[in-house]
Design a protein around this motif. Structure first.
Motif, PDB file in Angstrom:
ATOM      1  N   ASP A   1       0.827  -1.213   0.000  1.00  0.00           N
ATOM      2  CA  ASP A   1       0.000   0.000   0.000  1.00  0.00           C
ATOM      3  C   ASP A   1       0.858   1.258   0.000  1.00  0.00           C
ATOM      4  O   ASP A   1       0.516   2.255  -0.635  1.00  0.00           O
ATOM      5  CB  ASP A   1      -0.956   0.004   1.191  1.00  0.00           C
ATOM      6  N   ALA A   2       1.995   1.223   0.686  1.00  0.00           N
ATOM      7  CA  ALA A   2       2.911   2.364   0.673  1.00  0.00           C
ATOM      8  C   ALA A   2       3.511   2.543  -0.723  1.00  0.00           C
ATOM      9  O   ALA A   2       3.631   3.673  -1.215  1.00  0.00           O
ATOM     10  CB  ALA A   2       4.009   2.179   1.715  1.00  0.00           C
ATOM     11  N   VAL A   3       3.857   1.450  -1.366  1.00  0.00           N
ATOM     12  CA  VAL A   3       4.365   1.522  -2.743  1.00  0.00           C
ATOM     13  C   VAL A   3       3.282   2.061  -3.670  1.00  0.00           C
ATOM     14  O   VAL A   3       3.550   2.890  -4.549  1.00  0.00           O
ATOM     15  CB  VAL A   3       4.884   0.145  -3.207  1.00  0.00           C
ATOM     16  N   THR A   4       2.049   1.626  -3.462  1.00  0.00           N
ATOM     17  CA  THR A   4       0.922   2.140  -4.259  1.00  0.00           C
ATOM     18  C   THR A   4       0.816   3.651  -4.101  1.00  0.00           C
ATOM     19  O   THR A   4       0.626   4.372  -5.087  1.00  0.00           O
ATOM     20  CB  THR A   4      -0.393   1.452  -3.835  1.00  0.00           C
ATOM     21  N   ALA A   5       0.983   4.148  -2.888  1.00  0.00           N
ATOM     22  CA  ALA A   5       0.964   5.598  -2.661  1.00  0.00           C
ATOM     23  C   ALA A   5       2.103   6.265  -3.424  1.00  0.00           C
ATOM     24  O   ALA A   5       1.935   7.359  -3.986  1.00  0.00           O
ATOM     25  CB  ALA A   5       1.061   5.904  -1.170  1.00  0.00           C
ATOM     26  N   GLY A   6       3.252   5.610  -3.486  1.00  0.00           N
ATOM     27  CA  GLY A   6       4.377   6.134  -4.253  1.00  0.00           C
ATOM     28  C   GLY A   6       4.082   6.201  -5.745  1.00  0.00           C
ATOM     29  O   GLY A   6       4.389   7.192  -6.409  1.00  0.00           O
ATOM     30  N   LEU A   7       3.460   5.147  -6.261  1.00  0.00           N
ATOM     31  CA  LEU A   7       3.114   5.138  -7.691  1.00  0.00           C
ATOM     32  C   LEU A   7       2.110   6.234  -8.009  1.00  0.00           C
ATOM     33  O   LEU A   7       2.226   6.921  -9.028  1.00  0.00           O
ATOM     34  CB  LEU A   7       2.558   3.772  -8.098  1.00  0.00           C
ATOM     35  N   ARG A   8       1.138   6.404  -7.155  1.00  0.00           N
ATOM     36  CA  ARG A   8       0.137   7.455  -7.375  1.00  0.00           C
ATOM     37  C   ARG A   8       0.776   8.838  -7.347  1.00  0.00           C
ATOM     38  O   ARG A   8       0.402   9.718  -8.117  1.00  0.00           O
ATOM     39  CB  ARG A   8      -0.982   7.338  -6.356  1.00  0.00           C
ATOM     40  N   ALA A   9       1.745   9.026  -6.464  1.00  0.00           N
ATOM     41  CA  ALA A   9       2.438  10.319  -6.403  1.00  0.00           C
ATOM     42  C   ALA A   9       3.259  10.548  -7.678  1.00  0.00           C
ATOM     43  O   ALA A   9       3.348  11.679  -8.170  1.00  0.00           O
ATOM     44  CB  ALA A   9       3.330  10.377  -5.172  1.00  0.00           C
ATOM     45  N   GLY A  10       3.830   9.493  -8.218  1.00  0.00           N
ATOM     46  CA  GLY A  10       4.616   9.617  -9.445  1.00  0.00           C
ATOM     47  C   GLY A  10       3.783   9.848 -10.689  1.00  0.00           C
ATOM     48  O   GLY A  10       4.243  10.462 -11.658  1.00  0.00           O
ATOM     49  N   GLU A  11       2.546   9.380 -10.658  1.00  0.00           N
ATOM     50  CA  GLU A  11       1.657   9.524 -11.822  1.00  0.00           C
ATOM     51  C   GLU A  11       1.426  10.970 -12.216  1.00  0.00           C
ATOM     52  O   GLU A  11       1.156  11.256 -13.383  1.00  0.00           O
ATOM     53  CB  GLU A  11       0.291   8.892 -11.535  1.00  0.00           C
ATOM     54  N   VAL A  12       1.526  11.890 -11.271  1.00  0.00           N
ATOM     55  CA  VAL A  12       1.231  13.301 -11.576  1.00  0.00           C
ATOM     56  C   VAL A  12       2.177  13.872 -12.626  1.00  0.00           C
ATOM     57  O   VAL A  12       1.858  14.875 -13.265  1.00  0.00           O
ATOM     58  CB  VAL A  12       1.234  14.188 -10.310  1.00  0.00           C
ATOM     59  N   LEU A  13       3.312  13.237 -12.823  1.00  0.00           N
ATOM     60  CA  LEU A  13       4.263  13.697 -13.836  1.00  0.00           C
ATOM     61  C   LEU A  13       3.821  13.331 -15.249  1.00  0.00           C
ATOM     62  O   LEU A  13       4.439  13.765 -16.215  1.00  0.00           O
ATOM     63  CB  LEU A  13       5.646  13.097 -13.566  1.00  0.00           C
ATOM     64  N   PHE A  14       2.757  12.546 -15.371  1.00  0.00           N
ATOM     65  CA  PHE A  14       2.355  12.014 -16.668  1.00  0.00           C
ATOM     66  C   PHE A  14       0.928  12.410 -17.019  1.00  0.00           C
ATOM     67  O   PHE A  14       0.059  11.570 -17.213  1.00  0.00           O
ATOM     68  CB  PHE A  14       2.534  10.494 -16.681  1.00  0.00           C
ATOM     69  N   ALA A  15       0.729  13.704 -17.132  1.00  0.00           N
ATOM     70  CA  ALA A  15      -0.571  14.241 -17.528  1.00  0.00           C
ATOM     71  C   ALA A  15      -0.861  13.842 -18.974  1.00  0.00           C
ATOM     72  O   ALA A  15       0.068  13.592 -19.757  1.00  0.00           O
ATOM     73  CB  ALA A  15      -0.568  15.756 -17.376  1.00  0.00           C
ATOM     74  N   PRO A  16      -2.112  13.778 -19.349  1.00  0.00           N
ATOM     75  CA  PRO A  16      -2.470  13.366 -20.713  1.00  0.00           C
ATOM     76  C   PRO A  16      -1.740  14.152 -21.809  1.00  0.00           C
ATOM     77  O   PRO A  16      -1.352  13.574 -22.827  1.00  0.00           O
ATOM     78  CB  PRO A  16      -3.982  13.612 -20.776  1.00  0.00           C
ATOM     79  N   GLU A  17      -1.526  15.428 -21.585  1.00  0.00           N
ATOM     80  CA  GLU A  17      -0.865  16.242 -22.614  1.00  0.00           C
ATOM     81  C   GLU A  17       0.625  15.905 -22.781  1.00  0.00           C
ATOM     82  O   GLU A  17       1.255  16.343 -23.727  1.00  0.00           O
ATOM     83  CB  GLU A  17      -1.047  17.736 -22.339  1.00  0.00           C
ATOM     84  N   ARG A  18       1.170  15.091 -21.888  1.00  0.00           N
ATOM     85  CA  ARG A  18       2.578  14.701 -21.990  1.00  0.00           C
ATOM     86  C   ARG A  18       2.760  13.347 -22.682  1.00  0.00           C
ATOM     87  O   ARG A  18       3.876  12.897 -22.898  1.00  0.00           O
ATOM     88  CB  ARG A  18       3.199  14.649 -20.594  1.00  0.00           C
ATOM     89  N   ARG A  19       1.653  12.711 -23.034  1.00  0.00           N
ATOM     90  CA  ARG A  19       1.731  11.363 -23.615  1.00  0.00           C
ATOM     91  C   ARG A  19       2.539  11.331 -24.911  1.00  0.00           C
ATOM     92  O   ARG A  19       3.414  10.484 -25.079  1.00  0.00           O
ATOM     93  CB  ARG A  19       0.338  10.793 -23.860  1.00  0.00           C
ATOM     94  N   GLU A  20       2.257  12.231 -25.829  1.00  0.00           N
ATOM     95  CA  GLU A  20       2.958  12.187 -27.118  1.00  0.00           C
ATOM     96  C   GLU A  20       4.459  12.404 -26.939  1.00  0.00           C
ATOM     97  O   GLU A  20       5.270  11.714 -27.558  1.00  0.00           O
ATOM     98  CB  GLU A  20       2.381  13.196 -28.103  1.00  0.00           C
ATOM     99  N   GLY A  21       4.836  13.341 -26.095  1.00  0.00           N
ATOM    100  CA  GLY A  21       6.260  13.551 -25.830  1.00  0.00           C
ATOM    101  C   GLY A  21       6.905  12.329 -25.197  1.00  0.00           C
ATOM    102  O   GLY A  21       8.047  11.975 -25.512  1.00  0.00           O
ATOM    103  N   ALA A  22       6.171  11.669 -24.313  1.00  0.00           N
ATOM    104  CA  ALA A  22       6.677  10.448 -23.685  1.00  0.00           C
ATOM    105  C   ALA A  22       6.847   9.340 -24.718  1.00  0.00           C
ATOM    106  O   ALA A  22       7.813   8.559 -24.652  1.00  0.00           O
ATOM    107  CB  ALA A  22       5.731  10.006 -22.572  1.00  0.00           C
TER     108      ALA A  22
END
Length: 188
Positions: free
Chosen positions: A81-102
């Motif tokens: 669950d702590a790792v899940t919280a970490g993944l959720r915190a990291g997700e904010v770097l990947f907004a939909p508008e950043r998909r093509e650049g990624a």
């Protein structure tokens, strides 16, 4: 006379990734990156040590997001669950508008074995830092390392799916699918 424009580092990143995609990393020079970004080579070297660094310059912020999520998880959270919280915190770097650049960045990395290795080291470093944060929370080994590495495997799989051609679902949903799959393995 050229007018000063803000966000030189961002423009350099964008120019480099575009040129790497067009010409390849080896055929792209720092001079070409600087020219496309509308800055001098000297300005390039204020931000980056070399042209490959452009692809990895945000590595510290990237890892920190995941670690902060682990650190800020509720005190009674399980390691997963702590790792899940970490993944959720990291997700904010990947907004939909950043998909093509990624997508473009991933294509550039996939075409260069040296960059593939560096990307793997980057993700291993994130897992190591998450495992350290879990140990700080009192999680013993090997559970801390296993939970962190499993979380990074979930994230990496979801990310690859997110940037795949034709994928319309967003990264948080794909991460949740991966977490459900991981949990189903541990229940069995």
């Amino acid at each position: 006379m050229v007018r000063w424009e803000p966000d030189a580092a961002g423009r350099l990143r964008k120019a480099a990734v575009e040129l790497f995609a067009e010409r390849g990393v080896e055929a792209t020079t720092v001079a070409a990156i600087a020219e496309r970004a509308g800055v001098t080579e000297r300005t390039f070297f204020r931000y980056f040590t070399d042209k490959r660094e452009v692809l990895f310059s945000d590595q510290g912020e990237f890892a920190s997001r995941f670690v902060i999520g682990v650190e800020e998880a509720p005190a009674d959270a399980s390691p997963l669950d702590a790792v899940t919280a970490g993944l959720r915190a990291g997700e904010v770097l990947f907004a939909p508008e950043r998909r093509e650049g990624a997508r473009v960045r991933a294509t550039v990395i996939a075409a260069n074995p040296g960059l593939q290795e560096r990307e793997l080291w980057k993700m291993a470093g994130v897992a190591d830092r998450m495992a350290a944060a879990l140990r700080e929370r009192g999680v013993a080994e090997p559970a801390a390392t296993i939970a962190a590495r499993a979380g990074i495997a979930v994230f990496s799989t979801a990310f690859a799916d997110w940037i795949a051609d034709g994928q319309a679902r967003e990264l948080p949903e794909l991460v949740e699918d991966g977490l459900r799959a991981l949990r189903s393995l541990t229940v069995a």
